[in-house]
Design a protein around this motif. Structure first.
Motif, PDB file in Angstrom:
ATOM      1  N   ARG A  35      24.829  42.036  61.908  1.00 40.64           N
ATOM      2  CA  ARG A  35      23.451  41.944  62.410  1.00 40.64           C
ATOM      3  C   ARG A  35      22.635  43.163  61.985  1.00 40.64           C
ATOM      4  O   ARG A  35      21.463  43.040  61.600  1.00 40.64           O
ATOM      5  N   ARG A  36      23.241  44.328  62.078  1.00 50.66           N
ATOM      6  CA  ARG A  36      22.518  45.556  61.738  1.00 50.66           C
ATOM      7  C   ARG A  36      22.217  45.636  60.243  1.00 50.66           C
ATOM      8  O   ARG A  36      21.161  46.144  59.848  1.00 50.66           O
ATOM      9  N   ALA A  37      23.120  45.158  59.405  1.00 50.63           N
ATOM     10  CA  ALA A  37      22.861  45.181  57.958  1.00 50.63           C
ATOM     11  C   ALA A  37      21.729  44.234  57.595  1.00 50.63           C
ATOM     12  O   ALA A  37      20.877  44.554  56.751  1.00 50.63           O
ATOM     13  N   LEU A  38      21.706  43.060  58.209  1.00 54.28           N
ATOM     14  CA  LEU A  38      20.610  42.120  57.955  1.00 54.28           C
ATOM     15  C   LEU A  38      19.280  42.694  58.439  1.00 54.28           C
ATOM     16  O   LEU A  38      18.249  42.571  57.766  1.00 54.28           O
ATOM     17  N   ALA A  39      19.310  43.339  59.612  1.00 49.05           N
ATOM     18  CA  ALA A  39      18.089  43.964  60.116  1.00 49.05           C
ATOM     19  C   ALA A  39      17.648  45.110  59.216  1.00 49.05           C
ATOM     20  O   ALA A  39      16.446  45.313  58.990  1.00 49.05           O
ATOM     21  N   ASP A  40      18.605  45.846  58.690  1.00 54.66           N
ATOM     22  CA  ASP A  40      18.287  46.937  57.774  1.00 54.66           C
ATOM     23  C   ASP A  40      17.575  46.410  56.537  1.00 54.66           C
ATOM     24  O   ASP A  40      16.604  47.008  56.058  1.00 54.66           O
ATOM     25  N   ALA A  41      18.052  45.277  56.035  1.00 51.40           N
ATOM     26  CA  ALA A  41      17.435  44.673  54.850  1.00 51.40           C
ATOM     27  C   ALA A  41      16.126  43.972  55.177  1.00 51.40           C
ATOM     28  O   ALA A  41      15.285  43.793  54.292  1.00 51.40           O
ATOM     29  N   GLY A  42      15.973  43.539  56.421  1.00 55.02           N
ATOM     30  CA  GLY A  42      14.795  42.757  56.776  1.00 55.02           C
ATOM     31  C   GLY A  42      14.898  41.320  56.315  1.00 55.02           C
ATOM     32  O   GLY A  42      13.879  40.644  56.132  1.00 55.02           O
ATOM     33  N   LEU A  43      16.119  40.828  56.144  1.00 52.49           N
ATOM     34  CA  LEU A  43      16.337  39.457  55.699  1.00 52.49           C
ATOM     35  C   LEU A  43      16.978  38.638  56.815  1.00 52.49           C
ATOM     36  O   LEU A  43      17.690  39.165  57.664  1.00 52.49           O
ATOM     37  N   ASP A  44      16.751  37.335  56.765  1.00 53.85           N
ATOM     38  CA  ASP A  44      17.320  36.439  57.761  1.00 53.85           C
ATOM     39  C   ASP A  44      18.721  36.018  57.339  1.00 53.85           C
ATOM     40  O   ASP A  44      19.046  35.955  56.137  1.00 53.85           O
ATOM     41  N   ARG A  45      19.528  35.692  58.331  1.00 54.06           N
ATOM     42  CA  ARG A  45      20.898  35.255  58.073  1.00 54.06           C
ATOM     43  C   ARG A  45      20.951  34.052  57.142  1.00 54.06           C
ATOM     44  O   ARG A  45      21.931  33.852  56.406  1.00 54.06           O
ATOM     45  N   SER A  46      19.931  33.255  57.131  1.00 56.36           N
ATOM     46  CA  SER A  46      19.927  32.021  56.341  1.00 56.36           C
ATOM     47  C   SER A  46      20.007  32.269  54.839  1.00 56.36           C
ATOM     48  O   SER A  46      20.382  31.361  54.083  1.00 56.36           O
ATOM     49  N   VAL A  47      19.656  33.467  54.375  1.00 58.85           N
ATOM     50  CA  VAL A  47      19.707  33.746  52.937  1.00 58.85           C
ATOM     51  C   VAL A  47      21.124  34.013  52.466  1.00 58.85           C
ATOM     52  O   VAL A  47      21.404  33.980  51.266  1.00 58.85           O
ATOM     53  N   VAL A  48      22.037  34.291  53.385  1.00 53.35           N
ATOM     54  CA  VAL A  48      23.402  34.667  53.022  1.00 53.35           C
ATOM     55  C   VAL A  48      24.193  33.422  52.639  1.00 53.35           C
ATOM     56  O   VAL A  48      24.444  32.548  53.471  1.00 53.35           O
ATOM     57  N   ASP A  49      24.578  33.333  51.377  1.00 51.47           N
ATOM     58  CA  ASP A  49      25.404  32.207  50.936  1.00 51.47           C
ATOM     59  C   ASP A  49      26.750  32.664  50.396  1.00 51.47           C
ATOM     60  O   ASP A  49      27.551  31.851  49.938  1.00 51.47           O
ATOM     61  N   GLY A  50      27.000  33.972  50.461  1.00 50.16           N
ATOM     62  CA  GLY A  50      28.280  34.507  50.052  1.00 50.16           C
ATOM     63  C   GLY A  50      28.829  35.425  51.126  1.00 50.16           C
ATOM     64  O   GLY A  50      28.074  36.130  51.802  1.00 50.16           O
ATOM     65  N   GLU A 223      18.124  40.320  42.365  1.00 49.66           N
ATOM     66  CA  GLU A 223      16.908  41.112  42.236  1.00 49.66           C
ATOM     67  C   GLU A 223      15.659  40.399  42.751  1.00 49.66           C
ATOM     68  O   GLU A 223      14.708  41.054  43.201  1.00 49.66           O
ATOM     69  N   GLU A 224      15.665  39.070  42.761  1.00 45.45           N
ATOM     70  CA  GLU A 224      14.500  38.334  43.249  1.00 45.45           C
ATOM     71  C   GLU A 224      14.217  38.585  44.728  1.00 45.45           C
ATOM     72  O   GLU A 224      13.089  38.398  45.193  1.00 45.45           O
ATOM     73  N   TYR A 225      15.237  38.989  45.469  1.00 41.26           N
ATOM     74  CA  TYR A 225      15.073  39.196  46.908  1.00 41.26           C
ATOM     75  C   TYR A 225      14.561  40.585  47.264  1.00 41.26           C
ATOM     76  O   TYR A 225      14.152  40.828  48.394  1.00 41.26           O
ATOM     77  N   VAL A 226      14.604  41.488  46.312  1.00 46.35           N
ATOM     78  CA  VAL A 226      14.268  42.890  46.592  1.00 46.35           C
ATOM     79  C   VAL A 226      12.865  43.047  47.156  1.00 46.35           C
ATOM     80  O   VAL A 226      12.625  43.815  48.094  1.00 46.35           O
ATOM     81  N   GLN A 227      11.911  42.292  46.622  1.00 50.88           N
ATOM     82  CA  GLN A 227      10.524  42.434  47.070  1.00 50.88           C
ATOM     83  C   GLN A 227      10.330  42.008  48.526  1.00 50.88           C
ATOM     84  O   GLN A 227       9.356  42.398  49.174  1.00 50.88           O
ATOM     85  N   ASP A 228      11.266  41.225  49.052  1.00 48.80           N
ATOM     86  CA  ASP A 228      11.168  40.766  50.433  1.00 48.80           C
ATOM     87  C   ASP A 228      11.917  41.666  51.412  1.00 48.80           C
ATOM     88  O   ASP A 228      11.903  41.398  52.622  1.00 48.80           O
ATOM     89  N   CYS A 229      12.543  42.705  50.897  1.00 51.75           N
ATOM     90  CA  CYS A 229      13.386  43.557  51.737  1.00 51.75           C
ATOM     91  C   CYS A 229      12.609  44.723  52.332  1.00 51.75           C
ATOM     92  O   CYS A 229      11.625  45.200  51.754  1.00 51.75           O
ATOM     93  N   ARG A 230      13.091  45.166  53.471  1.00 49.78           N
ATOM     94  CA  ARG A 230      12.451  46.276  54.175  1.00 49.78           C
ATOM     95  C   ARG A 230      12.778  47.616  53.533  1.00 49.78           C
ATOM     96  O   ARG A 230      11.978  48.557  53.608  1.00 49.78           O
ATOM     97  N   THR A 231      13.919  47.706  52.884  1.00 52.50           N
ATOM     98  CA  THR A 231      14.398  48.970  52.338  1.00 52.50           C
ATOM     99  C   THR A 231      14.299  48.985  50.809  1.00 52.50           C
ATOM    100  O   THR A 231      14.215  47.936  50.166  1.00 52.50           O
ATOM    101  N   ALA A 232      14.340  50.180  50.253  1.00 48.67           N
ATOM    102  CA  ALA A 232      14.364  50.322  48.798  1.00 48.67           C
ATOM    103  C   ALA A 232      15.727  49.888  48.266  1.00 48.67           C
ATOM    104  O   ALA A 232      16.756  50.162  48.888  1.00 48.67           O
ATOM    105  N   PRO A 233      15.753  49.216  47.123  1.00 49.68           N
ATOM    106  CA  PRO A 233      17.036  48.744  46.591  1.00 49.68           C
ATOM    107  C   PRO A 233      17.870  49.881  46.030  1.00 49.68           C
ATOM    108  O   PRO A 233      17.343  50.868  45.506  1.00 49.68           O
ATOM    109  N   VAL A 234      19.167  49.744  46.144  1.00 51.57           N
ATOM    110  CA  VAL A 234      20.120  50.610  45.447  1.00 51.57           C
ATOM    111  C   VAL A 234      20.929  49.693  44.546  1.00 51.57           C
ATOM    112  O   VAL A 234      21.615  48.784  45.023  1.00 51.57           O
TER     113      VAL A 234
END
Length: 383
Positions: A35-50, A223-234
């Motif tokens: 939960r905390r990692a998803l919140a850190d990214a600012g993404l919903d659980r529904s995007v996780v397919d792996g 990389e397509e998801y990076v623009q939707d994330c709350r944090t800077a990509p690494v």
């Protein structure tokens, strides 16, 4: 965009509650971290397919994914000890780059300390007594003894001193003192390390990792998801993995770890060299692991690890490592979390910076499994 050409970034990282956690199950810690990692990214659980996990049971990914409410179409349960999470990250990055997954969640949780205190397991360090290992176990050749034997070999061949090994523990504790999430933060000295109770010659107690509870999670995405994330990509720039041996008799050289192969591959694939790296997160179940891995990754020549550690030329295990921060079992995922946090500039008083005050650009995380049986290395970058 052709298959295999997508860049892959770490977009979310987190720890669960760590240290002394007496009122949680491993599943609880998995869920906290996820939960905390998803919140850190600012993404919903529904995007996780792996999804990737290990260490909770025979069908760990199936059981844990169900607990987290996930139905992944890509899954990994690789289990190579402490190197598992760097190897899993490599597999996940390859899958995302190839278009087989969009976002992969790596999660780990363990109540190792609480289980031992409650008598729920004995903590057998021989890793079993069947198969090839049956010929070593009768002699008491446990995990600690195997590492101790390798350390003594390095001392004999290269003149490495016990004081140099102790310095690894001292520096880890100094880093932990700056980390509010670390389990042990009181300063220690080389004399403190040397005067402790002997565990397996030459290791005294403070040469050995702590036992804690805790969990961690890392979210990788295309990389397509990076623009939707709350944090800077690494970005995942390069990875390498290598399996060496299971029995000590099949290990060609006790002074060379499998990181010599996984590191070379990771640096070659990233197009960088060890001299470009600005911080390293290295699996440190024992002080010797840090020293020999630094050599094998190419930060110094073989036999010069002791002097390199004393020079403090490279920030290593900036969170305090398994020697002081937390070690709930397979600690490799914690290495990735700390490396990402450092590159994002989120580590407060322990933050590594360049001489001009800027954030570092490149980091490496290298995990080791078993008794130098396996290694996974990941090169991470901000650009």
């Amino acid at each position: 965009m052709t298959a295999g050409s997508r860049r892959v970034a770490v977009v979310g990282v987190s720890l669960s509650d760590c240290g002394r956690v007496d009122d949680a199950t491993p599943y609880t810690l998995h869920a906290q971290a996820a939960r905390r990692a998803l919140a850190d990214a600012g993404l919903d659980r529904s995007v996780v397919d792996g999804f990737a996990s290990a260490g909770t049971g025979v069908l760990a990914p199936v059981e844990v994914a169900e607990y987290l409410g996930l139905r992944p179409t890509w899954v990994d349960s690789t289990s190579v000890g402490g190197a598992t999470w760097e190897v899993m990250a490599a597999h996940a990055a390859d899958a995302i780059a190839a278009g087989h997954a969009e976002a992969v969640l790596l999660v780990y949780g363990s109540t190792a300390r609480a289980d031992i205190r409650a008598g729920r397991r004995t903590g057998n360090l021989s890793f079993g007594a069947r198969g090839p290992l049956q010929f070593e176990v009768p002699y008491g050749h446990t995990l600690i003894a195997k590492y101790a034997m390798a350390a003594r070999r390095h001392m004999i061949e290269h003149g490495t001193t016990i004081e140099q090994l102790a310095e690894v523990a001292v520096q880890a504790r100094a880093n932990a003192a700056l980390n509010p999430e670390a389990m042990f933060r009181d300063p220690i000295t080389v004399d403190d390390v040397l005067s402790g109770p002997m565990i397996a010659d030459p290791f005294t107690k403070l040469h050995c990792c702590i036992r804690s509870d805790g969990g961690a999670a890392v979210l990788l995405a295309a990389e397509e998801y990076v623009q939707d994330c709350r944090t800077a990509p690494v970005w995942i720039l390069g990875t390498g993995e290598h399996v060496s041996h299971a029995t000590m008799s099949e290990w060609p050289d006790f002074t060379v770890s499998p990181a010599a192969v996984s590191g070379r591959l990771a640096f070659e694939r990233a197009g960088v060299s060890p001299s470009d790296i600005e911080l390293a997160e290295i699996y440190d179940a024992f002080t010797y692991m840090t020293l020999v891995t630094l050599e094998d990754l190419g930060f110094c020549k073989k036999g010069e690890g002791g002097a390199f550690v004393q020079s403090r030329a490279l920030p290593v295990n900036t969170d305090g490592g398994g020697l002081s921060a937390q070690h709930p079992g397979m600690r490799g995922l914690f290495l990735l979390v700390e490396a990402v946090r450092q590159l994002r500039g989120e580590t407060g008083a322990r933050q590594v910076r360049r001489p001009d005050g800027e954030l570092p650009e490149l980091a490496v995380a290298s995990g080791t499994g078993g008794w130098f049986c396996s290694s996974g290395t990941v090169v991470l970058g901000r650009g």
